[in-house]
Structure formats: C-alpha cells, structure tokens
Design an enzyme around this catalytic site. Structure first.
Site, PDB file in Angstrom:
ATOM      1  N   PHE A 177       0.804  -1.217   0.000  1.00 38.64           N
ATOM      2  CA  PHE A 177       0.000   0.000   0.000  1.00 38.64           C
ATOM      3  C   PHE A 177       0.837   1.266   0.000  1.00 38.64           C
ATOM      4  O   PHE A 177       0.366   2.320  -0.398  1.00 38.64           O
ATOM      5  CB  PHE A 177      -0.946   0.020   1.213  1.00 38.64           C
ATOM      6  CG  PHE A 177      -0.254   0.246   2.543  1.00 38.64           C
ATOM      7  CD1 PHE A 177       0.076   1.527   2.971  1.00 38.64           C
ATOM      8  CD2 PHE A 177       0.061  -0.817   3.376  1.00 38.64           C
ATOM      9  CE1 PHE A 177       0.716   1.740   4.186  1.00 38.64           C
ATOM     10  CE2 PHE A 177       0.696  -0.620   4.584  1.00 38.64           C
ATOM     11  CZ  PHE A 177       1.026   0.667   4.991  1.00 38.64           C
ATOM     12  N   LYS A 223      -1.337  -7.629  -8.711  1.00 44.14           N
ATOM     13  CA  LYS A 223      -2.277  -7.633  -7.588  1.00 44.14           C
ATOM     14  C   LYS A 223      -1.834  -6.517  -6.641  1.00 44.14           C
ATOM     15  O   LYS A 223      -0.947  -6.688  -5.820  1.00 44.14           O
ATOM     16  CB  LYS A 223      -2.250  -8.981  -6.868  1.00 44.14           C
ATOM     17  CG  LYS A 223      -3.581  -9.344  -6.140  1.00 44.14           C
ATOM     18  CD  LYS A 223      -4.032  -8.359  -5.067  1.00 44.14           C
ATOM     19  CE  LYS A 223      -3.221  -8.486  -3.808  1.00 44.14           C
ATOM     20  NZ  LYS A 223      -3.741  -7.552  -2.721  1.00 44.14           N
ATOM     21  N   SER A 225       5.807  -7.285   3.974  1.00 37.96           N
ATOM     22  CA  SER A 225       6.402  -7.658   5.255  1.00 37.96           C
ATOM     23  C   SER A 225       7.189  -8.957   5.123  1.00 37.96           C
ATOM     24  O   SER A 225       6.932  -9.776   4.224  1.00 37.96           O
ATOM     25  CB  SER A 225       5.311  -7.820   6.311  1.00 37.96           C
ATOM     26  OG  SER A 225       4.508  -8.953   6.023  1.00 37.96           O
ATOM     27  N   CYS A 263       9.580   1.371   3.514  1.00 33.88           N
ATOM     28  CA  CYS A 263      10.505   0.303   3.883  1.00 33.88           C
ATOM     29  C   CYS A 263      11.937   0.815   3.976  1.00 33.88           C
ATOM     30  O   CYS A 263      12.808   0.130   4.511  1.00 33.88           O
ATOM     31  CB  CYS A 263      10.423  -0.851   2.894  1.00 33.88           C
ATOM     32  SG  CYS A 263      10.994  -0.442   1.229  1.00 33.88           S
ATOM     33  N   GLU A 303       9.402  -4.061  13.184  1.00 36.57           N
ATOM     34  CA  GLU A 303       9.233  -3.060  12.125  1.00 36.57           C
ATOM     35  C   GLU A 303       7.919  -2.320  12.408  1.00 36.57           C
ATOM     36  O   GLU A 303       6.829  -2.807  12.116  1.00 36.57           O
ATOM     37  CB  GLU A 303       9.182  -3.709  10.747  1.00 36.57           C
ATOM     38  CG  GLU A 303       9.087  -2.669   9.636  1.00 36.57           C
ATOM     39  CD  GLU A 303       8.939  -3.268   8.243  1.00 36.57           C
ATOM     40  OE1 GLU A 303       9.305  -2.592   7.272  1.00 36.57           O
ATOM     41  OE2 GLU A 303       8.445  -4.405   8.139  1.00 36.57           O
TER      42      GLU A 303
END
Length: 490
Positions: free
Chosen positions: A149, A173, A226, A281, A375
């Site tokens: 996202f 996707k 993730s 990230c 994280e």
C-alpha cells in the site's frame, strides 16, 4: 458508493467475485469506495488473458517494445498530478510526497526504454573450428507482481516496466487499501499501445494472492511487503517451480558519529523518519548515536519535530499525512507505551478525525525492546546510544533485517570502512534514504530479501529473462563426417 474493479484483457471488468473490501479516506476516517475482491476464477481469467497475449508481445520487436515504454513514460509524465491525487486520496500521503513517488517510478520507465541495449547477448566467433557460440535473453512468459500500500504507483512500476519491455506479460495484484492508481496505470499502458491482455490487474486479498501463487501459467512472482508474507510467498511459489523475488521488512539504522554535521544529521533523521508518516521500507527508524553526540542530537531532532505540520493532503502546508488505517495507527501508537523515555509524543493527535498520529521520538531504546526489534512502520523514531563505532556496526549487523542503513560523518576513512563492514544491501554516506537510482537495483540482505535477484535495474532485467546459449556450425558439406568422439574445442 464508488466501486473499484479489475482490469483484464484491456478493459475494466467487474469479475465474478462477490466480496467487497473498504477503501478508506485516511484523512477523515470515512469509507470512500469499495474494491471488488477477485475470485480464483477472476485471477484465472487475468492469467489466461496474459497467456494469450504473450506470443504476440514476445514476437514484437525490441524497438517497438521500447517505443511503447517511451509513450507510457510520456503519458505518466503528463498525468503525474492525477496519479498523485489518487495516491494522496487513498493512501493519505501529502501531494508533494505522492509526486515524488511518481517521479521515482518514472525513472524505471526511462530505464526500461533502453531495452534494445539491455537485452543484448554475447557472441564468440570460432569457439571451435567452424563453430560459433552466442547467448540470448528470452522472456519467461506470464509474470505476476504483488505490491504494498505504501507506494501504489512506484513499486508496480519497479516491476512491470522491466517485465513488459523484456517481452513478458504481467498480472498485478495491488494493495486493496489503495487500488485506484493501478487502474490508471493500466489505462495509460493501453493508450501507449500495449496489446490487450499484456497487462492485467486483479484486485483483492489473500484469495487473489494464493490463486496467483498456485497458477501453473505464472512463471515468476515479484513481491514487496512484510517479511512473514515475503517468506510465505517465496516458499509457496518456489515449491511450485516459480522464480521469485520477495522483498520483506526493514529496520533501517542511521549511525551518527561524533564528528558528523549535527544540523545535517538532525535534518536527515527527521526527513527520513517521518516522510510519508514513516510508512516506507527505507524509512530511518533507528538513530544510533555514537559517543557523546546523543544529547545534542536528540535535542536537535526534537526541535525540528516540533515544527512539523501534520494534516490532510488537501492542506497545502501539510508535511506529514495520516496513516493508512485506524488499526495500523493504533498499533503504531501502542509502541509508545513500552518506554518511559518518550521525548516527543505523537499520540495527542489520535483523537482527531482520520487516522492521524504525530511524529514521535523515543530516546535510550533498549535493543531488546519491541520498539527496536519490530518493524513499526509508522512515525516513531528510536534512538539507541552506543560508545563506539564498533558497537554501532555490531548493532546494525546483528539485526535480522538488512535493507538500508546510513552513516553520518565528516571522516572519509570511517565512511569507507562502514560501507565495507556493514551487512546490508543499500548503504548511504550522509544520505539517509539510499534508494538506488533506476540503473542500479533495489533490495536488502538477510530477512529483507528472499530470492537471488534484487528489484528493478540490471537485476530486474535478469529476473524477467532467462539466458539461452546457442552453439552453431555451418560446415562445408564436402568435409562433413560422422564422429562419435566427445565434442572438442581445440
């Protein structure tokens, strides 16, 4: 309410799925749309369209494929404000931040325009008497991308620009949390001249992901997200015989040595820690203060944080927007209760409408604390204090993640030693977010990457192609004989 659909075989398609997933406005907390969740049959239809389009697109000349990418690049450039607007509306990041995302995505389209050069093989004349050997790169077939996202335009462009120009067809996707940019990109590819079926979008959740991983016609999968999901995708897809690059989580450290420019280091920590509300990230989530620099550095960071303006993307003065969902915001805010050394507390914004949280700073974080280990993926900056350079490097290298790291120093020798010593895929020297330019490749080490090849750039070209070596002889018929001996090269 607006309904967001799939893109299959060159057109928007509602599909057969009956599920609907909410798309929130992070600035207000209200639902702004619903996205159709793909069924396994919808995914199969998208893959079938890509498989049908593959032979024709593969046979298209390199110059024609590059021409399509050139046109796509120009269309993205012309529509960058509309793309950024969709990103801001569904993700929540500020418009300047969203425009920056589009700009970095454009770099990948520009790199892919060089396909005629990038896909050159090698040739060895007279490898043996009358024998020539050459290598060629060929596309894999149908490939898939599963994207997060936090960068709904840039990360897909990391993947599909190289994949398409190499001659593959693609099924994307995107995240169900901000799905609209993917449809606009699909239409721009259509306008650029990409054949129907060569690029498809299936919206949805785990059902769509699992269907892509299981589909026998999908030859390769690219993923960013993730670490637990990256590991699952890597194991599942490789067990099915697919090529996989799966980029996982991160815990990026910024090491500040005592000789560093304090103002520049503080500016960098705030910029890299709180841009896009920390939902990157490559965000700096840990500042490692070495020696006696800690007190002054924490004070300088806190002073800069107090001046940050948090608000919706509609506010032209806003520097940081909301988080993506209420659940994620509440999870991030919960980490602040784990420490008694909260210097700047952003929880005072939690009660306002939307999914807001202010930038937060925690000092003297224990490396055994979840504040350090997890994280967090939000606007929480932790400061860990160590006495020496060696302790700082040991801290970075012992972390299970190895995505990005940075060092701030005026000492060229220390900087060179750091880039040699540190176990990490991307390193910045007085650069807090060392995201490589498009003609290098992006990716970490350790639990930040599952697979052998990094994303985009030269390694992206390698990932989306496979090498074929051809050995040829055109002998004089008059000299041809039967020879059962082992082939010789001398």
């Amino acid at each position: 309410m607006r309904e967001i659909t799939h893109w299959i075989n060159g057109a928007a398609v509602a599909g057969s799925g009956t599920g609907r997933l909410p798309v929130w406005d992070p600035a207000t907390g209200e639902q702004q749309a619903s996205v159709v969740a793909a069924s396994a049959e919808d995914v199969r239809a998208a893959v079938a369209a890509a498989r049908e389009a593959f032979p024709g697109w593969r046979a298209t000349s390199l110059s024609r494929r590059a021409e399509v990418m050139f046109r796509f690049r120009d269309l993205v450039d012309a529509n960058r404000k509309e793309i950024a607007g969709l990103i801001s509306a569904e993700h929540g990041k500020t418009v300047p931040d969203a425009l920056g995302e589009v700009a970095r995505g454009l770099e990948n389209a520009e790199f892919a325009c060089g396909a005629p050069q990038l896909l050159k093989g090698g040739y060895s004349e007279q490898a043996a008497t009358g024998v020539d050997v050459y290598s060629i790169r060929q596309p894999l077939g149908v490939v898939a991308g599963i994207t997060p996202f936090n960068f709904p335009a840039m990360v897909p462009m990391w993947m599909f620009c190289n994949a398409l120009v190499c001659g593959n067809t693609f099924v994307l996707k995107p995240s169900e949390k901000d799905p609209s940019p993917s449809l606009l990109l699909a239409d721009l590819l259509r306008q650029a001249g990409l054949p129907d079926g060569a690029f498809n979008v299936v919206q949805g959740d785990k059902v769509a992901v699992d269907a892509l991983l299981a589909d026998p016609d999908v030859q390769a999968v690219s993923f960013v997200g993730s670490t637990p999901v990256a590991r699952h995708i890597y194991q599942t897809a490789t067990n099915a015989g697919k090529r996989v690059q799966a980029l996982g989580g991160a815990k990026n450290h910024m090491v500040v040595l005592p000789d560093a420019d304090l103002a520049a280091a503080a500016d960098a920590a705030v910029s890299a820690g709180f841009g896009s509300a920390g939902e990157r990230c490559m965000a700096i989530s840990v500042v490692v203060a070495v020696g006696g620099v800690g007190d002054a550095l924490v004070d300088a960071i806190a002073q800069r944080m107090s001046k940050l303006r948090v608000g919706p993307a509609s506010d032209p003065d806003a520097e940081m927007g909301p988080l993506i969902t209420r659940e994620h915001r509440d999870r991030v805010a919960g980490y602040l209760s784990l420490s008694s050394n909260v210097v700047v507390d952003g929880r005072d914004l939690v009660d306002r409408p939307g999914f807001f949280m202010g930038p937060s700073l925690v000092d003297r974080v224990d490396p055994d604390s979840p504040l350090y280990k997890d994280e967090i993926f939000g606007p929480v900056l932790s400061v860990v204090r160590v006495d020496t350079y060696d302790e700082a490097v040991a801290l970075v290298n012992s972390n299970p993640y190895g995505n990005g790291t940075a060092i701030f120093t005026r000492d060229g020798g220390a900087a060179r030693r750091f880039q040699y010593d540190v176990v990490c895929g991307m390193v910045g020297v007085n650069v807090p977010i060392p995201v490589p330019v498009a003609y290098y490749s992006f990716g970490g080490w350790k639990a930040s990457l599952f697979g052998d090849l990094h994303m985009y750039g030269p390694e992206g070209i390698q990932f989306y192609t496979r090498t074929k070596v051809v050995t040829s002889r055109w002998p004089d018929p008059a000299t041809s004989t039967v020879d059962l001996g082992f082939p010789r090269v001398r």
